[in-house]
Design a protein around this motif. Structure first.
Motif, PDB file in Angstrom:
ATOM      1  N   ALA A   5      49.508  49.276  46.727  1.00  0.00           N
ATOM      2  CA  ALA A   5      49.397  47.913  46.214  1.00  0.00           C
ATOM      3  C   ALA A   5      49.341  47.893  44.698  1.00  0.00           C
ATOM      4  O   ALA A   5      49.845  46.969  44.055  1.00  0.00           O
ATOM      5  CB  ALA A   5      48.153  47.238  46.795  1.00  0.00           C
ATOM      6  N   ILE A   6      48.704  48.925  44.111  1.00  0.00           N
ATOM      7  CA  ILE A   6      48.602  48.985  42.653  1.00  0.00           C
ATOM      8  C   ILE A   6      49.918  49.408  42.027  1.00  0.00           C
ATOM      9  O   ILE A   6      50.384  48.830  41.048  1.00  0.00           O
ATOM     10  CB  ILE A   6      47.474  49.959  42.246  1.00  0.00           C
ATOM     11  N   ILE A   7      50.534  50.438  42.601  1.00  0.00           N
ATOM     12  CA  ILE A   7      51.725  51.024  41.979  1.00  0.00           C
ATOM     13  C   ILE A   7      52.972  50.202  42.250  1.00  0.00           C
ATOM     14  O   ILE A   7      53.820  50.004  41.383  1.00  0.00           O
ATOM     15  CB  ILE A   7      51.911  52.468  42.490  1.00  0.00           C
ATOM     16  N   ASP A   8      53.099  49.666  43.454  1.00  0.00           N
ATOM     17  CA  ASP A   8      54.359  49.054  43.863  1.00  0.00           C
ATOM     18  C   ASP A   8      54.113  47.655  44.428  1.00  0.00           C
ATOM     19  O   ASP A   8      54.439  47.375  45.568  1.00  0.00           O
ATOM     20  CB  ASP A   8      55.046  49.948  44.897  1.00  0.00           C
ATOM     21  N   ASP A   9      53.500  46.788  43.644  1.00  0.00           N
ATOM     22  CA  ASP A   9      53.163  45.442  44.091  1.00  0.00           C
ATOM     23  C   ASP A   9      54.416  44.576  44.019  1.00  0.00           C
ATOM     24  O   ASP A   9      54.861  44.199  42.946  1.00  0.00           O
ATOM     25  CB  ASP A   9      52.072  44.868  43.190  1.00  0.00           C
ATOM     26  N   SER A  10      54.981  44.251  45.172  1.00  0.00           N
ATOM     27  CA  SER A  10      56.227  43.497  45.208  1.00  0.00           C
ATOM     28  C   SER A  10      56.034  42.052  44.779  1.00  0.00           C
ATOM     29  O   SER A  10      57.022  41.366  44.517  1.00  0.00           O
ATOM     30  CB  SER A  10      56.827  43.539  46.612  1.00  0.00           C
ATOM     31  N   PHE A  11      54.785  41.584  44.719  1.00  0.00           N
ATOM     32  CA  PHE A  11      54.567  40.211  44.259  1.00  0.00           C
ATOM     33  C   PHE A  11      54.598  40.134  42.738  1.00  0.00           C
ATOM     34  O   PHE A  11      55.348  39.343  42.162  1.00  0.00           O
ATOM     35  CB  PHE A  11      53.243  39.682  44.795  1.00  0.00           C
ATOM     36  N   THR A  12      53.790  40.947  42.063  1.00  0.00           N
ATOM     37  CA  THR A  12      53.737  40.871  40.608  1.00  0.00           C
ATOM     38  C   THR A  12      55.048  41.307  39.969  1.00  0.00           C
ATOM     39  O   THR A  12      55.379  40.857  38.870  1.00  0.00           O
ATOM     40  CB  THR A  12      52.589  41.741  40.067  1.00  0.00           C
ATOM     41  N   ARG A  13      55.812  42.157  40.662  1.00  0.00           N
ATOM     42  CA  ARG A  13      57.104  42.570  40.111  1.00  0.00           C
ATOM     43  C   ARG A  13      58.069  41.409  39.997  1.00  0.00           C
ATOM     44  O   ARG A  13      59.015  41.455  39.205  1.00  0.00           O
ATOM     45  CB  ARG A  13      57.718  43.668  40.983  1.00  0.00           C
ATOM     46  N   CYS A  14      57.862  40.360  40.796  1.00  0.00           N
ATOM     47  CA  CYS A  14      58.750  39.197  40.741  1.00  0.00           C
ATOM     48  C   CYS A  14      58.590  38.416  39.442  1.00  0.00           C
ATOM     49  O   CYS A  14      59.473  37.634  39.072  1.00  0.00           O
ATOM     50  CB  CYS A  14      58.467  38.258  41.911  1.00  0.00           C
ATOM     51  N   PHE A  15      57.478  38.597  38.754  1.00  0.00           N
ATOM     52  CA  PHE A  15      57.173  37.790  37.583  1.00  0.00           C
ATOM     53  C   PHE A  15      56.987  38.643  36.333  1.00  0.00           C
ATOM     54  O   PHE A  15      56.271  38.276  35.411  1.00  0.00           O
ATOM     55  CB  PHE A  15      55.914  36.959  37.843  1.00  0.00           C
ATOM     56  N   LYS A  16      57.632  39.795  36.311  1.00  0.00           N
ATOM     57  CA  LYS A  16      57.577  40.677  35.150  1.00  0.00           C
ATOM     58  C   LYS A  16      58.993  40.942  34.640  1.00  0.00           C
ATOM     59  O   LYS A  16      59.911  41.118  35.426  1.00  0.00           O
ATOM     60  CB  LYS A  16      56.905  42.009  35.511  1.00  0.00           C
ATOM     61  N   SER A  17      59.111  40.969  33.331  1.00  0.00           N
ATOM     62  CA  SER A  17      60.390  41.343  32.743  1.00  0.00           C
ATOM     63  C   SER A  17      60.558  42.853  32.867  1.00  0.00           C
ATOM     64  O   SER A  17      59.614  43.621  32.614  1.00  0.00           O
ATOM     65  CB  SER A  17      60.436  40.942  31.261  1.00  0.00           C
ATOM     66  N   ILE A  18      61.730  43.262  33.272  1.00  0.00           N
ATOM     67  CA  ILE A  18      62.023  44.684  33.403  1.00  0.00           C
ATOM     68  C   ILE A  18      62.755  45.125  32.141  1.00  0.00           C
ATOM     69  O   ILE A  18      63.917  44.755  31.930  1.00  0.00           O
ATOM     70  CB  ILE A  18      62.872  44.962  34.648  1.00  0.00           C
ATOM     71  N   PRO A  19      62.091  45.874  31.251  1.00  0.00           N
ATOM     72  CA  PRO A  19      62.737  46.219  29.977  1.00  0.00           C
ATOM     73  C   PRO A  19      63.915  47.157  30.190  1.00  0.00           C
ATOM     74  O   PRO A  19      63.893  48.006  31.082  1.00  0.00           O
ATOM     75  CB  PRO A  19      61.607  46.911  29.191  1.00  0.00           C
TER      76      PRO A  19
END
Length: 360
Positions: free
Chosen positions: A41-55
């Motif tokens: 849940a900490i490393i691969d949170d599919s929810f928070t990844r939806c709202f982060k810019s991927i540099p």
């Protein structure tokens, strides 16, 4: 054969140690799924990844490309940005000098006033796109004004509305914003049928379905555009579609939007950046490049619920734009767990682990 006493004691000691090690290992195995789940849940949170810019991967930190990158910075900030700012200023002057007289002087001629205001709003949106050096490719037939139809699209930034509006004067149901954006919502955008709501107020959210039904029944109303995710997602995923647009008894026309990140990431993280700063970032980039697909209209199938209808349309948009579907409600982005609730969960977990270890 009899064993002497020292050998028996040594054998018993080794057996006890081995049993003790097995118990410890079993304890670790018993709690390992919980630890694995927590780490995942900490490393691969599919929810928070939806709202982060991927540099993007860095490319300019070497002796050959760094001078070219510096030259690009000078061109973008020293040449392109001033030219784009001038285009935007001239556009606002032309728009306001035309919109204000039309809005107030033609109040007795609503049909002509609405028609002219639509064209002026489309013109201003085109000016915005030009200020980013926007390269937009539209695929499929352009939307038309018909009753009982609703257009829905995936949502990456507020510029989604601008990009779609420059081709068709949509009326959109949008989140209310403060500042100059809110002023435009209450004045200019209301003239083309747009209306706002506050996602934090239950009464406003309940009124959305009514607004959709009322607007869709009008023959002369502008086509209605809705972003059913309810929040901006980073153009890699789609979160759950809210069902308001899918239970109004209307034909749903999907629109898929996909941005090319090679020049700039168009995702707007409203928690970390104001919309003004977001526009400045776009104006100091090389270009905003995206594709827009107007997809085949969809209707509710027999025995299909509004939730199933929403998921079917989301799947159509996701496949066309190459986005990954995740089973999350976008409004969770604005929810915060209380510290007391988190402490209670932590205490329950700690007590369960200690109780298991004491039993062993």
């Amino acid at each position: 054969m009899d064993l002497d006493r020292p050998n028996v004691e040594e054998y018993l000691t080794e057996s006890i140690q081995e049993s003790h090690e097995n118990l410890i290992l079993r304890d670790l195995i018993d709690i390992s799924p919980v630890l694995t789940e927590a780490a995942g849940a900490i490393i691969d949170d599919s929810f928070t990844r939806c709202f982060k810019s991927i540099p993007p991967e860095p490319w300019n930190w070497n002796v050959y490309l760094f001078p070219l990158w510096c030259l690009g910075v000078v061109v973008r900030y020293g040449i392109l940005f001033p030219a784009r700012a001038m285009i935007l200023v001239v556009g606002w002057i032309v728009f306001l000098s035309s919109f204000i007289p039309v809005h107030f002087l033609l109040r007795g001629h609503d049909k002509w006033r609405r028609k002219i205001e639509r064209k002026l709003v489309e013109l201003m949106c085109s000016v915005f796109v030009a200020s980013w050096t926007g390269v937009v490719r539209y695929h499929g037939p352009q939307p038309s004004m018909r009753p009982k139809q609703v257009f829905v699209a995936n949502h990456t930034s507020m510029i989604d509305f601008i990009i779609l509006e420059q081709m068709t004067a949509f009326a959109v149901i949008m989140q209310k914003h403060p500042g100059w954006v809110g002023l435009l919502q209450r004045t200019v955008l209301e003239s083309v049928g747009c209306s706002g709501f506050n996602r934090t107020e239950a009464k406003d959210r309940e009124d959305v379905s009514r607004k959709i039904r009322d607007h869709a029944q009008g023959v002369d109303n502008n086509p209605l555009l809705i972003f059913p995710e309810g929040t901006c997602v980073n153009n890699h995923y789609t979160v759950m579609f809210h069902k308001g647009a899918f239970e109004a008894g209307c034909t749903v026309c999907p629109i898929a939007i996909k941005y090319n990140k090679i020049f700039v990431d168009a995702f707007w993280n409203s928690k970390k950046q104001s919309f003004t700063m977001h526009l400045l970032r776009l104006m100091t980039s090389w270009a905003v490049v995206c594709d827009v697909w107007y997809l085949e209209p969809q209707n509710l199938k027999p025995r299909e619920t509004s939730i199933e209808f929403a998921e079917r349309v989301r799947s159509i948009i996701s496949v066309r734009a190459g986005l990954k579907m995740v089973p999350w409600n976008g409004y969770l982005k604005y929810s915060h767990l209380s510290g007391k609730h988190m402490e209670e969960k932590q205490q329950i977990f700690a007590e369960s682990v200690l109780h298991r270890l004491e039993e062993k």
